[in-house]
Design a protein around this motif. Structure first.
Motif, PDB file in Angstrom:
ATOM      1  N   LEU A 171      34.755  33.260  46.167  1.00 40.40           N
ATOM      2  CA  LEU A 171      34.295  33.847  47.420  1.00 40.40           C
ATOM      3  C   LEU A 171      34.033  32.779  48.480  1.00 40.40           C
ATOM      4  CD1 LEU A 171      31.751  36.638  46.366  1.00 40.40           C
ATOM      5  CD2 LEU A 171      33.918  36.954  47.553  1.00 40.40           C
ATOM      6  N   ALA A 172      33.555  31.617  48.042  1.00 41.73           N
ATOM      7  CA  ALA A 172      33.171  30.567  48.988  1.00 41.73           C
ATOM      8  C   ALA A 172      34.377  30.087  49.787  1.00 41.73           C
ATOM      9  CB  ALA A 172      32.542  29.390  48.245  1.00 41.73           C
ATOM     10  N   PRO A 173      34.350  30.202  51.112  1.00 40.00           N
ATOM     11  CA  PRO A 173      35.515  29.839  51.930  1.00 40.00           C
ATOM     12  C   PRO A 173      35.711  28.332  52.087  1.00 40.00           C
ATOM     13  CG  PRO A 173      33.718  30.541  53.335  1.00 40.00           C
ATOM     14  CD  PRO A 173      33.267  30.770  51.922  1.00 40.00           C
ATOM     15  N   THR A 174      34.702  27.541  51.744  1.00 42.44           N
ATOM     16  CA  THR A 174      34.814  26.090  51.954  1.00 42.44           C
ATOM     17  C   THR A 174      34.908  25.304  50.646  1.00 42.44           C
ATOM     18  OG1 THR A 174      32.394  25.926  52.043  1.00 42.44           O
ATOM     19  CG2 THR A 174      33.565  26.181  54.135  1.00 42.44           C
ATOM     20  N   SER A 175      35.139  25.982  49.520  1.00 38.34           N
ATOM     21  CA  SER A 175      35.283  25.251  48.260  1.00 38.34           C
ATOM     22  C   SER A 175      36.563  24.422  48.300  1.00 38.34           C
ATOM     23  CB  SER A 175      35.317  26.227  47.080  1.00 38.34           C
ATOM     24  OG  SER A 175      36.506  26.994  47.094  1.00 38.34           O
ATOM     25  N   GLY A 176      36.590  23.375  47.486  1.00 40.22           N
ATOM     26  CA  GLY A 176      37.749  22.481  47.475  1.00 40.22           C
ATOM     27  C   GLY A 176      39.040  23.196  47.140  1.00 40.22           C
ATOM     28  N   ASP A 177      38.970  24.153  46.213  1.00 41.44           N
ATOM     29  CA  ASP A 177      40.165  24.905  45.825  1.00 41.44           C
ATOM     30  C   ASP A 177      40.751  25.668  47.018  1.00 41.44           C
ATOM     31  OD1 ASP A 177      39.495  23.975  43.384  1.00 41.44           O
ATOM     32  OD2 ASP A 177      39.267  25.916  42.411  1.00 41.44           O
ATOM     33  N   VAL A 178      39.873  26.306  47.777  1.00 37.37           N
ATOM     34  CA  VAL A 178      40.338  27.123  48.903  1.00 37.37           C
ATOM     35  C   VAL A 178      40.941  26.243  49.993  1.00 37.37           C
ATOM     36  CG1 VAL A 178      39.606  28.710  50.728  1.00 37.37           C
ATOM     37  CG2 VAL A 178      38.697  28.961  48.422  1.00 37.37           C
ATOM     38  N   VAL A 179      40.312  25.108  50.257  1.00 40.62           N
ATOM     39  CA  VAL A 179      40.832  24.186  51.278  1.00 40.62           C
ATOM     40  C   VAL A 179      42.233  23.706  50.893  1.00 40.62           C
ATOM     41  CG1 VAL A 179      40.496  21.943  52.375  1.00 40.62           C
ATOM     42  CG2 VAL A 179      38.538  23.457  52.003  1.00 40.62           C
ATOM     43  N   LEU A 180      42.406  23.329  49.637  1.00 44.63           N
ATOM     44  CA  LEU A 180      43.714  22.859  49.171  1.00 44.63           C
ATOM     45  C   LEU A 180      44.743  23.984  49.199  1.00 44.63           C
ATOM     46  CD1 LEU A 180      45.216  20.399  48.026  1.00 44.63           C
ATOM     47  CD2 LEU A 180      44.533  21.140  45.742  1.00 44.63           C
ATOM     48  N   LEU A 189      42.493  27.292  57.704  1.00 35.75           N
ATOM     49  CA  LEU A 189      41.518  27.611  56.651  1.00 35.75           C
ATOM     50  C   LEU A 189      40.820  28.944  56.906  1.00 35.75           C
ATOM     51  CD1 LEU A 189      39.896  26.868  54.130  1.00 35.75           C
ATOM     52  CD2 LEU A 189      38.344  25.562  55.595  1.00 35.75           C
ATOM     53  N   ILE A 190      40.401  29.201  58.144  1.00 38.91           N
ATOM     54  CA  ILE A 190      39.668  30.432  58.448  1.00 38.91           C
ATOM     55  C   ILE A 190      40.530  31.660  58.180  1.00 38.91           C
ATOM     56  CG2 ILE A 190      38.517  31.752  60.248  1.00 38.91           C
ATOM     57  CD1 ILE A 190      36.995  29.274  59.312  1.00 38.91           C
ATOM     58  N   ASP A 191      41.784  31.612  58.631  1.00 40.79           N
ATOM     59  CA  ASP A 191      42.690  32.750  58.412  1.00 40.79           C
ATOM     60  C   ASP A 191      42.952  32.962  56.922  1.00 40.79           C
ATOM     61  OD1 ASP A 191      42.820  33.068  61.114  1.00 40.79           O
ATOM     62  OD2 ASP A 191      44.787  32.141  61.361  1.00 40.79           O
ATOM     63  N   THR A 197      42.415  35.893  51.714  1.00 41.77           N
ATOM     64  CA  THR A 197      41.876  35.762  50.357  1.00 41.77           C
ATOM     65  C   THR A 197      40.656  36.653  50.135  1.00 41.77           C
ATOM     66  OG1 THR A 197      42.635  33.472  50.292  1.00 41.77           O
ATOM     67  CG2 THR A 197      41.023  34.133  48.641  1.00 41.77           C
ATOM     68  N   LEU A 198      39.734  36.703  51.103  1.00 43.91           N
ATOM     69  CA  LEU A 198      38.479  37.434  50.922  1.00 43.91           C
ATOM     70  C   LEU A 198      38.674  38.921  50.588  1.00 43.91           C
ATOM     71  CD1 LEU A 198      35.424  37.157  50.903  1.00 43.91           C
ATOM     72  CD2 LEU A 198      35.417  37.670  53.355  1.00 43.91           C
ATOM     73  N   PRO A 199      39.543  39.670  51.294  1.00 49.35           N
ATOM     74  CA  PRO A 199      39.726  41.080  50.911  1.00 49.35           C
ATOM     75  C   PRO A 199      40.196  41.245  49.465  1.00 49.35           C
ATOM     76  CG  PRO A 199      40.681  40.661  53.071  1.00 49.35           C
ATOM     77  CD  PRO A 199      40.325  39.328  52.507  1.00 49.35           C
ATOM     78  N   ILE A 200      41.110  40.380  49.023  1.00 51.30           N
ATOM     79  CA  ILE A 200      41.591  40.449  47.636  1.00 51.30           C
ATOM     80  C   ILE A 200      40.452  40.139  46.671  1.00 51.30           C
ATOM     81  CG2 ILE A 200      43.173  39.386  45.969  1.00 51.30           C
ATOM     82  CD1 ILE A 200      45.133  38.947  48.296  1.00 51.30           C
ATOM     83  N   SER A 201      39.623  39.148  47.000  1.00 50.99           N
ATOM     84  CA  SER A 201      38.499  38.774  46.136  1.00 50.99           C
ATOM     85  C   SER A 201      37.500  39.921  46.004  1.00 50.99           C
ATOM     86  CB  SER A 201      37.790  37.533  46.696  1.00 50.99           C
ATOM     87  OG  SER A 201      38.632  36.414  46.702  1.00 50.99           O
ATOM     88  N   ASN A 386      57.027  33.375  51.078  1.00 49.01           N
ATOM     89  CA  ASN A 386      55.786  33.023  51.747  1.00 49.01           C
ATOM     90  C   ASN A 386      54.911  32.245  50.756  1.00 49.01           C
ATOM     91  OD1 ASN A 386      53.392  32.876  53.140  1.00 49.01           O
ATOM     92  ND2 ASN A 386      53.012  35.093  53.162  1.00 49.01           N
ATOM     93  N   PRO A 387      54.544  31.000  51.013  1.00 50.50           N
ATOM     94  CA  PRO A 387      53.759  30.225  50.045  1.00 50.50           C
ATOM     95  C   PRO A 387      52.417  30.869  49.702  1.00 50.50           C
ATOM     96  CG  PRO A 387      53.885  29.091  52.164  1.00 50.50           C
ATOM     97  CD  PRO A 387      54.857  30.211  52.222  1.00 50.50           C
ATOM     98  N   THR A 388      51.846  31.598  50.646  1.00 50.78           N
ATOM     99  CA  THR A 388      50.567  32.268  50.389  1.00 50.78           C
ATOM    100  C   THR A 388      50.705  33.280  49.261  1.00 50.78           C
ATOM    101  OG1 THR A 388      50.066  32.038  52.737  1.00 50.78           O
ATOM    102  CG2 THR A 388      48.681  33.540  51.474  1.00 50.78           C
ATOM    103  N   TYR A 389      51.874  33.908  49.169  1.00 52.21           N
ATOM    104  CA  TYR A 389      52.154  34.896  48.124  1.00 52.21           C
ATOM    105  C   TYR A 389      52.050  34.284  46.734  1.00 52.21           C
ATOM    106  CZ  TYR A 389      54.984  38.301  45.471  1.00 52.21           C
ATOM    107  OH  TYR A 389      55.444  39.201  44.543  1.00 52.21           O
ATOM    108  N   LEU A 390      52.382  33.017  46.610  1.00 52.99           N
ATOM    109  CA  LEU A 390      52.301  32.327  45.324  1.00 52.99           C
ATOM    110  C   LEU A 390      50.938  31.675  45.105  1.00 52.99           C
ATOM    111  CD1 LEU A 390      55.780  30.517  45.255  1.00 52.99           C
ATOM    112  CD2 LEU A 390      55.153  32.675  44.149  1.00 52.99           C
ATOM    113  N   VAL A 391      50.314  31.205  46.186  1.00 49.34           N
ATOM    114  CA  VAL A 391      49.094  30.406  46.061  1.00 49.34           C
ATOM    115  C   VAL A 391      47.885  31.250  45.659  1.00 49.34           C
ATOM    116  CG1 VAL A 391      47.381  29.111  47.396  1.00 49.34           C
ATOM    117  CG2 VAL A 391      49.782  28.519  47.562  1.00 49.34           C
ATOM    118  N   ILE A 392      47.690  32.404  46.298  1.00 47.19           N
ATOM    119  CA  ILE A 392      46.468  33.183  46.063  1.00 47.19           C
ATOM    120  C   ILE A 392      46.319  33.601  44.600  1.00 47.19           C
ATOM    121  CG2 ILE A 392      45.328  35.382  46.571  1.00 47.19           C
ATOM    122  CD1 ILE A 392      46.126  35.046  49.453  1.00 47.19           C
TER     123      ILE A 392
END
Length: 453
Positions: A171-180, A189-191, A197-201, A386-392
């Motif tokens: 959930l934390a938006p500023t964790s190292g995992d999320v930043v990477l 990062l904000i988007d 990520t947040l709605p899926i979480s 879309n890289p986001t499709y694989l990353v999340i």
């Protein structure tokens, strides 16, 4: 493939002997040392880059054990010990009894202990915003929420699973995992954190909460767990009602000293302050120094018990994880992932499964994700995905897999404090974690575009 096979065989062997009742600490330590010896024979580096080599492979193994004893004993281990000592202190002065007596009155309106368990899980998930460390959060919950859950009729296994699983979904938006992950996705990062990520979480957390309700109830009935709900009328304590706030002072401290409202403090610093505050209150109440010192001795003994039951087990788990890493287990999994099909959904599922398996065997959520995420930009470019499709899904799978690992820091710490087997905790978290993973995959498929927009 030889490295992958060796890692799998040793992992199976470790699981077999732990299930047979052998000491988890001893089995993990021997398995880890065996993997390090094999790594040395194969000419691989044993020590991390930041640890100087000794010159001999044999003594490098001993050096790594020393390194873990100092690092885990001095950081995570100290956090665990001081929280266990704090919990013992709260029990000694009667603060936990007061919490149960006061809290049981409104809680009696809710007939199902499993509904209370779900509420505790949702509160714990919110706590993950303040405490980024999965093990740190688990230990904090064990020292505060666990005694309350057990006393209101929740089984020890179910309560331990609740404490072990809040950090399974990020959930934390500023964790190292999320930043990477945001960087690998090519998104701000904000988007990435809030819009994608947040709605899926949130959807996954709701699904896991529901599955906790039914899975823990099913296991309790199947195993005929005898739940002895504490009768508050039997609680005899002379502690005043205001003592009910003391067990929650660490949580209050974490929320206040977060760098926004007040200076950012380490959780150990906060606990030390809570212990000093409690001892001062005890002194004002009794006005006897000996009584205060006797109570603090109980706190210190609780810390010592935690070192024996939890910290040494964490060191053994770390030796095993390092053995898997040095032998090339993670690298072999990465190579394996690249040999599968090229379809978008196939590649996403393959990466999720391999990331989760790596997290389960090594006990680390960061190591597999940090290793695999480097593949994403290249794979996405080659496949037009879309890289986001694989990353999340990979991001969430690494943390979900850690929650199903009997050698992860959070599972080892929680099981040690609950005085149950790590495999019991894993069994309790398994179905909610798998449900969470399935929801993450489905939600990603529905909410995240497969191809770049």
């Amino acid at each position: 493939m030889m490295e992958l096979l060796i890692g799998v065989l040793v992992t199976i062997g470790i699981g077999r002997y732990i299930i047979k009742g052998y000491s988890a600490t001893g089995v993990l330590m021997i398995g880890g040392i065996l993997l390090l010896i094999i790594s040395a024979i194969m000419g691989k580096n044993i020590l991390p880059n930041d640890v100087p080599v000794t010159g001999w492979k044999t003594t490098d193994i001993l050096e790594y054990i020393k390194y873990l004893l100092m690092s885990r004993g001095g950081d995570l281990g100290m956090m665990i010990m001081i929280l266990c000592g704090f919990a013992a202190y709260m029990t000694h002065i009667g603060a936990n009894d007061v919490v149960v007596k006061i809290g049981s009155k409104p809680l009696q309106m809710i007939n199902s202990p499993y509904a209370l368990m779900v509420a505790a899980y949702l509160v714990a998930c919110l706590m993950s915003l303040a405490v980024s460390s999965a093990a740190g959060l688990g230990v904090l919950l064990m020292a505060t929420l666990f005694p309350i859950m057990v006393n209101v009729g929740i089984s020890r296994g179910a309560a331990a699973a609740i404490c072990a699983s809040p950090a399974a979904i990020i959930l934390a938006p500023t964790s190292g995992d999320v930043v990477l992950a945001a960087k690998a996705s090519g998104m701000p990062l904000i988007d990435f954190a809030f819009k994608t990520t947040l709605p899926i979480s949130i959807i996954a957390i709701i699904a896991m909460a529901i599955s906790h309700f039914f899975w823990q109830r099913y296991l309790d009935k199947r195993e005929q767990v005898k739940i002895e709900k504490l009768d508050v009328n039997e609680i005899k304590t002379k502690a005043p009602d205001y003592y009910a706030i003391l067990p929650f002072t660490p949580i209050i401290g974490v929320l206040i000293f977060d760098g926004k409202w007040a200076p950012q403090l380490h959780i150990i610093t906060i606990i030390v302050g809570c212990i000093i505050l409690t001892s001062l209150i005890e002194f004002v109440r009794y006005f006897r120094v000996k009584t205060v010192f006797d109570g603090l001795d109980v706190c210190y003994r609780g810390m010592a018990d935690a070192f024996v039951s939890v910290v040494v087990l964490l060191v053994a788990a770390g030796v095993f994880a390092q053995g898997l890493s040095t032998i090339g287990f993670i690298t072999s999994l990465i190579n394996l992932s690249q040999s599968f099909g090229s379809g978008a959904i196939v590649m996403m599922i393959v990466l999720v499964v391999i990331t989760m398996l790596a997290a389960m065997t090594t006990g680390s959520g960061n190591a597999p994700f940090y290793s695999f995420v480097e593949l994403i930009p290249r794979l996405a470019a080659q496949m037009g995905i879309n890289p986001t499709y694989l990353v999340i899904p990979m991001l969430q799978a690494s943390n979900l897999g850690r929650t199903m690992s009997p050698v992860s820091g959070v599972v080892v710490a929680v099981s040690g404090m609950a005085k149950i087997s790590p495999f019991e905790v894993v069994k309790r978290t398994s179905i909610p974690v798998l449900v969470g993973l399935l929801v993450v995959i489905i939600a990603t498929e529905v909410l995240v575009p497969v191809h770049p927009v």
